[in-house]
Design a protein around this motif. Structure first.
Motif, PDB file in Angstrom:
ATOM      1  N   VAL A 484       0.837  -1.205   0.000  1.00 49.09           N
ATOM      2  CA  VAL A 484       0.000   0.000   0.000  1.00 49.09           C
ATOM      3  C   VAL A 484       0.872   1.255   0.000  1.00 49.09           C
ATOM      4  CG1 VAL A 484      -1.655   1.357   1.342  1.00 49.09           C
ATOM      5  CG2 VAL A 484      -1.978  -1.105   1.104  1.00 49.09           C
ATOM      6  N   VAL A 485       1.907   1.263   0.837  1.00 48.15           N
ATOM      7  CA  VAL A 485       2.819   2.419   0.915  1.00 48.15           C
ATOM      8  C   VAL A 485       3.541   2.616  -0.417  1.00 48.15           C
ATOM      9  CG1 VAL A 485       4.904   3.333   2.023  1.00 48.15           C
ATOM     10  CG2 VAL A 485       3.136   2.219   3.407  1.00 48.15           C
ATOM     11  N   ASN A 486       4.019   1.509  -1.006  1.00 48.22           N
ATOM     12  CA  ASN A 486       4.713   1.610  -2.292  1.00 48.22           C
ATOM     13  C   ASN A 486       3.799   2.121  -3.394  1.00 48.22           C
ATOM     14  OD1 ASN A 486       7.239   0.824  -1.396  1.00 48.22           O
ATOM     15  ND2 ASN A 486       6.855  -1.369  -1.720  1.00 48.22           N
ATOM     16  N   ASP A 487       2.545   1.663  -3.398  1.00 49.98           N
ATOM     17  CA  ASP A 487       1.580   2.167  -4.391  1.00 49.98           C
ATOM     18  C   ASP A 487       1.388   3.671  -4.236  1.00 49.98           C
ATOM     19  OD1 ASP A 487       1.220  -0.336  -5.444  1.00 49.98           O
ATOM     20  OD2 ASP A 487      -0.638  -0.766  -4.350  1.00 49.98           O
ATOM     21  N   PHE A 488       1.287   4.120  -2.975  1.00 45.71           N
ATOM     22  CA  PHE A 488       1.126   5.566  -2.733  1.00 45.71           C
ATOM     23  C   PHE A 488       2.357   6.337  -3.199  1.00 45.71           C
ATOM     24  CE2 PHE A 488       1.757   9.247   0.099  1.00 45.71           C
ATOM     25  CZ  PHE A 488       0.625   9.980  -0.244  1.00 45.71           C
ATOM     26  N   LEU A 489       3.544   5.785  -2.908  1.00 44.79           N
ATOM     27  CA  LEU A 489       4.775   6.459  -3.345  1.00 44.79           C
ATOM     28  C   LEU A 489       4.864   6.535  -4.862  1.00 44.79           C
ATOM     29  CD1 LEU A 489       7.333   4.817  -0.855  1.00 44.79           C
ATOM     30  CD2 LEU A 489       6.405   7.130  -0.745  1.00 44.79           C
ATOM     31  N   GLN A 490       4.354   5.517  -5.529  1.00 43.97           N
ATOM     32  CA  GLN A 490       4.440   5.471  -6.981  1.00 43.97           C
ATOM     33  C   GLN A 490       3.579   6.536  -7.656  1.00 43.97           C
ATOM     34  OE1 GLN A 490       6.408   3.693  -8.911  1.00 43.97           O
ATOM     35  NE2 GLN A 490       7.355   2.466  -7.279  1.00 43.97           N
ATOM     36  N   HIS A 491       2.403   6.833  -7.040  1.00 43.87           N
ATOM     37  CA  HIS A 491       1.527   7.790  -7.739  1.00 43.87           C
ATOM     38  C   HIS A 491       1.372   9.127  -7.011  1.00 43.87           C
ATOM     39  CE1 HIS A 491      -1.644   5.867  -5.100  1.00 43.87           C
ATOM     40  NE2 HIS A 491      -1.966   7.150  -4.968  1.00 43.87           N
ATOM     41  N   ALA A 492       2.127   9.347  -5.904  1.00 44.85           N
ATOM     42  CA  ALA A 492       2.008  10.606  -5.163  1.00 44.85           C
ATOM     43  C   ALA A 492       2.346  11.817  -6.037  1.00 44.85           C
ATOM     44  CB  ALA A 492       2.917  10.572  -3.924  1.00 44.85           C
ATOM     45  N   HIS A 493       3.296  11.622  -6.985  1.00 45.59           N
ATOM     46  CA  HIS A 493       3.709  12.774  -7.814  1.00 45.59           C
ATOM     47  C   HIS A 493       2.582  13.263  -8.718  1.00 45.59           C
ATOM     48  CE1 HIS A 493       4.185   9.373 -10.557  1.00 45.59           C
ATOM     49  NE2 HIS A 493       4.172  10.249 -11.563  1.00 45.59           N
ATOM     50  N   LEU A 494       1.596  12.392  -8.963  1.00 44.92           N
ATOM     51  CA  LEU A 494       0.482  12.811  -9.811  1.00 44.92           C
ATOM     52  C   LEU A 494      -0.367  13.890  -9.144  1.00 44.92           C
ATOM     53  CD1 LEU A 494      -0.652   9.292 -11.098  1.00 44.92           C
ATOM     54  CD2 LEU A 494       0.821  10.966 -12.271  1.00 44.92           C
ATOM     55  N   LYS A 495      -0.337  13.945  -7.778  1.00 42.42           N
ATOM     56  CA  LYS A 495      -1.042  14.988  -7.033  1.00 42.42           C
ATOM     57  C   LYS A 495      -0.067  16.033  -6.487  1.00 42.42           C
ATOM     58  CE  LYS A 495      -4.272  13.462  -4.197  1.00 42.42           C
ATOM     59  NZ  LYS A 495      -4.911  12.643  -3.126  1.00 42.42           N
ATOM     60  N   ASN A 496       1.177  15.947  -7.016  1.00 44.59           N
ATOM     61  CA  ASN A 496       2.211  16.901  -6.601  1.00 44.59           C
ATOM     62  C   ASN A 496       2.470  16.825  -5.090  1.00 44.59           C
ATOM     63  OD1 ASN A 496       4.096  18.680  -7.644  1.00 44.59           O
ATOM     64  ND2 ASN A 496       2.911  20.483  -7.052  1.00 44.59           N
ATOM     65  N   ILE A 497       2.447  15.618  -4.551  1.00 42.68           N
ATOM     66  CA  ILE A 497       2.686  15.400  -3.124  1.00 42.68           C
ATOM     67  C   ILE A 497       4.148  15.024  -2.923  1.00 42.68           C
ATOM     68  CG2 ILE A 497       2.124  13.941  -1.126  1.00 42.68           C
ATOM     69  CD1 ILE A 497      -0.658  13.529  -2.347  1.00 42.68           C
ATOM     70  N   ARG A 498       4.813  15.722  -2.017  1.00 40.28           N
ATOM     71  CA  ARG A 498       6.188  15.379  -1.640  1.00 40.28           C
ATOM     72  C   ARG A 498       6.130  14.376  -0.483  1.00 40.28           C
ATOM     73  NH1 ARG A 498       9.733  18.579   0.339  1.00 40.28           N
ATOM     74  NH2 ARG A 498       8.299  20.042   1.338  1.00 40.28           N
ATOM     75  N   VAL A 499       6.876  13.296  -0.571  1.00 35.23           N
ATOM     76  CA  VAL A 499       6.828  12.227   0.418  1.00 35.23           C
ATOM     77  C   VAL A 499       8.227  11.942   0.963  1.00 35.23           C
ATOM     78  CG1 VAL A 499       6.107   9.874   0.913  1.00 35.23           C
ATOM     79  CG2 VAL A 499       4.936  11.176  -0.872  1.00 35.23           C
ATOM     80  N   GLU A 500       8.280  11.771   2.270  1.00 37.54           N
ATOM     81  CA  GLU A 500       9.508  11.307   2.909  1.00 37.54           C
ATOM     82  C   GLU A 500       9.143  10.107   3.782  1.00 37.54           C
ATOM     83  OE1 GLU A 500      12.996  12.773   6.015  1.00 37.54           O
ATOM     84  OE2 GLU A 500      11.581  14.224   5.184  1.00 37.54           O
ATOM     85  N   VAL A 501       9.956   9.077   3.719  1.00 39.74           N
ATOM     86  CA  VAL A 501       9.709   7.864   4.508  1.00 39.74           C
ATOM     87  C   VAL A 501      10.827   7.694   5.520  1.00 39.74           C
ATOM     88  CG1 VAL A 501       9.414   5.356   4.478  1.00 39.74           C
ATOM     89  CG2 VAL A 501       8.502   6.746   2.599  1.00 39.74           C
ATOM     90  N   LYS A 502      10.432   7.590   6.770  1.00 39.83           N
ATOM     91  CA  LYS A 502      11.403   7.350   7.841  1.00 39.83           C
ATOM     92  C   LYS A 502      11.228   5.917   8.305  1.00 39.83           C
ATOM     93  CE  LYS A 502      12.813   9.025  12.406  1.00 39.83           C
ATOM     94  NZ  LYS A 502      12.473   9.954  13.524  1.00 39.83           N
ATOM     95  N   LYS A 503      12.302   5.143   8.168  1.00 41.85           N
ATOM     96  CA  LYS A 503      12.190   3.730   8.528  1.00 41.85           C
ATOM     97  C   LYS A 503      13.419   3.298   9.315  1.00 41.85           C
ATOM     98  CE  LYS A 503      13.902   2.574   3.938  1.00 41.85           C
ATOM     99  NZ  LYS A 503      13.619   1.875   2.686  1.00 41.85           N
TER     100      LYS A 503
END
Length: 526
Positions: A484-503
């Motif tokens: 689910v997280v990977n799917d969101f990361l893959q298409h976040a740029h379509l909504k111009n969303i900047r994402v950072e993942v802390k793991k």
């Protein structure tokens, strides 16, 4: 041995109370089971003396249990002889011994506290509702019945209606007066007096009940109690006739498949009821002592072997008697042993006197025991703990009231499990935001059950936002959540969303998050 007697001053009065509670229940359960009446008495003696001595529980009381009545009734009906059923009881005891050595007692630890509390409260309600007809002289159903649908096809509430339409005046007088005596006996002022403190209120109730019954006994008058409204112990004229009450299993039935099937069924049900019983009584113990569960299974196994060999019904730890023992102020298992001795002594030497005890007086004792299990304060405490505790408590209470003990416990446990999953479902994912800056934090273990809420939270992030997905605090993350997280990361740029993942590289599943992500014009960080 000295340790057994060190609390005798508290345990002996308590044993009298438990004896008075147990006596009609032993007879009633035997009657409801379709077994000889004396089989219930044998079970009561063995439960007190044998299991009392072997058990590690300081306050639990064992005896014939209402929860096994239906099983026993069916088994006795289909067996070629009662002696074949006794063989099943012996087999059940051997299997319980085996379960004890296999350390199966841990099963009781998996029953939620809210369910145990609900069970105690429900038993309180059941005692009040089931004993009320006996209190006013309507004794069609046997004493000790705890099921909603009775053998006569009435239920708990229809029985109440029938009882109100069939009041026996003298039983009503004895019942109401008995409750008043018990209420007065519980007053702090009386408890401060040494004489009243050492004289059990239930014993006073029984004496008063006998005296009133004897005074008004005039055969044929509307004030007299009939034999069904009194304790009805079998009476032996001499020792040899007393010995004839005992029956023994016949070993030639060992090749009967029904004998083994019934033995296995009794072993499983009795073990579960016992584990529930000791958990419940431990909750009531003022000193908060813990009963060793595996030792209890072994003690119950030996008890059932002895009971079956002598002609008795199968045994379990019984919550009604255990709670009466706690309320009576018992301190150690000497009370359990003494109550078994009192049953033995009474049937040997004073059965005629016991048969003068009105059931309405004993019903008053059980009703007061039930009341102490359902005080409003109990509901308040569970409510204050939150809905995840209160809902399983209420569901267990209602389910037992409208079914029986085991079915109610299963329903309550399922609801408690669902409540736990729901609680984890909501708390495992935290989302906070300030303007267009979002923090999505995973906590605890994140399983596939959390997948819908993770999906919904990530998809609800608006365009042009910045999102920090903090996975560092989660001990385990399911592969479904990683997808689910990977799917969101893959298409976040379509909504111009900047994402950072802390793991964290040291926690399970964190390494499954994509390292190479598509970049939007503002950049996507992973």
């Amino acid at each position: 041995m000295r340790k057994l007697f060190q609390n005798a001053a508290a345990d002996i009065p308590a044993s009298v109370v438990v004896f008075l509670v147990a006596l009609p229940l032993c007879l009633g359960i035997a009657l409801g089971s379709g077994a000889p009446l004396f089989s219930g008495i044998i079970a009561g003696m063995v439960g007190g003396i044998v299991i009392g001595l072997l058990s590690g529980s300081p306050l639990s009381i064992s005896g014939p249990a209402a929860g096994l009545t239906a099983i026993v009734a069916v088994a006795v009906g289909k067996m070629p002889a009662y002696e074949a059923f006794l063989l099943s009881v012996v087999i059940a005891g051997v299997l319980q011994l085996l379960l004890g050595f296999l350390r199966a007692g841990v099963i009781g630890d998996y029953i939620p506290n809210s369910v145990i509390r609900g069970m105690l409260a429900s038993i309180g309600f059941v005692l009040i509702l089931k004993q009320f007809p006996h209190l006013i002289g309507y004794d069609k159903d046997y004493s000790g019945d705890e099921t909603f649908i009775q053998f006569d096809h009435n239920n708990t509430f229809s029985e109440l209606i029938n009882s109100v339409n069939n009041i026996t005046p003298i039983a009503l007088i004895i019942g109401v007066l008995s409750i008043l005596i018990l209420l007065i006996w519980d007053r702090p002022l009386l408890k401060k007096n040494k004489f009243f403190k050492n004289l059990p209120g239930p014993l006073v109730v029984v004496i008063v009940g006998i005296l009133i019954n004897v005074f008004f006994t005039t055969p044929g008058t509307r004030f007299s109690l009939n034999i069904h409204q009194l304790v009805n112990l079998p009476i032996a004229s001499d020792f040899s006739s007393f010995a004839s009450f005992f029956m023994f299993p016949k070993w030639e039935y060992l090749n009967n498949a029904d004998v083994w099937t019934v033995g296995l069924t009794i072993a499983l049900v009795a073990s579960i009821e016992t584990l529930l019983g000791i958990e419940a009584v431990d909750k009531l113990d003022p000193l908060k002592r813990r009963t060793p569960a595996n030792r209890e299974l072994k003690a119950q196994g030996v008890g059932n072997i002895v009971s079956g060999l002598l002609g008795g019904l199968p045994l379990t730890s019984v919550i009604v008697r255990g709670s009466a023992n706690v309320e009576a102020g018992a301190k150690s298992k000497f009370s359990a042993v003494m109550h078994g001795m009192l049953i033995l002594i009474s049937v040997l030497f004073i059965p005629g006197l016991l048969n003068k005890i009105p059931l309405s007086a004993l019903a008053a004792i059980l009703i007061m025991t039930g009341y102490k299990l359902v005080k409003p304060a109990i509901f308040k405490v569970l409510y204050q703990k939150g809905w995840d505790q209160f809902i399983p408590f209420i569901v267990t209470l209602v389910a037992i009231l409208f079914t029986d003990l085991l079915i109610g416990i299963i329903i309550g446990t399922v609801v408690a499990l669902f409540s736990l999953i729901n609680s984890n479902f909501k708390s495992a994912v935290m989302v906070v935001h300030d303007d267009n800056k979002y923090l999505v934090r995973f906590r605890k273990d994140i399983s596939f059950l959390n997948k819908p809420i993770v999906k919904e939270r990530l998809e609800s992030v608006p365009a042009e936002a910045y999102v920090l997905i903090d996975m560092s605090r989660a001990d385990f993350i399911d592969k479904d959540i990683i997808d689910v997280v990977n799917d969101f990361l893959q298409h976040a740029h379509l909504k111009n969303i900047r994402v950072e993942v802390k793991k964290s590289q040291f926690r399970s599943g964190h390494q499954g998050v994509n390292e190479q992500l598509p970049q939007n014009e503002n950049g996507v960080a992973a």
